[in-house]
Design a protein around this motif. Structure first.
Motif, PDB file in Angstrom:
ATOM      1  N   LEU A  34      -6.709 -14.931   5.216  1.00  0.00           N
ATOM      2  CA  LEU A  34      -6.844 -15.309   6.622  1.00  0.00           C
ATOM      3  C   LEU A  34      -8.223 -15.894   6.889  1.00  0.00           C
ATOM      4  CD1 LEU A  34      -5.904 -15.503   9.541  1.00  0.00           C
ATOM      5  CD2 LEU A  34      -6.544 -13.094   9.824  1.00  0.00           C
ATOM      6  N   LEU A  73      -3.563 -20.313  17.707  1.00  0.00           N
ATOM      7  CA  LEU A  73      -3.700 -19.112  16.888  1.00  0.00           C
ATOM      8  C   LEU A  73      -2.890 -17.973  17.479  1.00  0.00           C
ATOM      9  CD1 LEU A  73      -7.590 -18.945  16.458  1.00  0.00           C
ATOM     10  CD2 LEU A  73      -5.957 -19.670  14.735  1.00  0.00           C
ATOM     11  N   GLU A  77      -4.670 -13.192  14.515  1.00  0.00           N
ATOM     12  CA  GLU A  77      -5.578 -14.055  13.762  1.00  0.00           C
ATOM     13  C   GLU A  77      -6.908 -14.203  14.495  1.00  0.00           C
ATOM     14  OE1 GLU A  77      -2.211 -16.986  11.794  1.00  0.00           O
ATOM     15  OE2 GLU A  77      -3.007 -17.450  13.781  1.00  0.00           O
ATOM     16  N   SER A  80      -9.902 -11.805  14.102  1.00  0.00           N
ATOM     17  CA  SER A  80     -10.834 -11.933  12.977  1.00  0.00           C
ATOM     18  C   SER A  80     -12.081 -12.732  13.335  1.00  0.00           C
ATOM     19  CB  SER A  80     -10.134 -12.604  11.788  1.00  0.00           C
ATOM     20  OG  SER A  80      -9.083 -11.796  11.333  1.00  0.00           O
TER      21      SER A  80
END
Length: 88
Positions: A34, A73, A77, A80
């Motif tokens: 990721l 997104l 996600e 992060s």
């Protein structure tokens, strides 16, 4: 004073600068993958971000302006990415 939050916690119209990509805890392979994908999309430290749109159900996905491009997104996600609000 500016506030540091996860991009997933941002609301529509919030602006800031990315200060950290990933958790820098590479114990799980999917976290490493990721982080690599986010970096390839241009979500790098120092990039200016603005949350443009949120999905209707659960506010997911989100549309983010990153410098001069737009990226969609999922919130997991976006979690992060750490941003400093008001720094843009």
């Amino acid at each position: 004073m500016s506030k540091t939050i996860r991009l997933s916690e941002a609301r529509r119209g919030d602006r800031g600068v990315i200060v950290q990509v990933g958790a820098h805890c590479h114990h799980q392979e999917h976290e490493v993958e990721l982080e690599r994908r986010l970096l390839e999309l241009g979500l790098v430290e120092g990039a200016k971000v603005e949350l443009l749109h949120e999905g209707l159900f659960g506010r997911d996905p989100i549309a983010v302006k990153v410098d001069d491009m737009r990226v969609a997104l999922r919130r997991h996600e976006a979690a992060s990415l750490t941003i400093e609000l008001g720094a843009a």
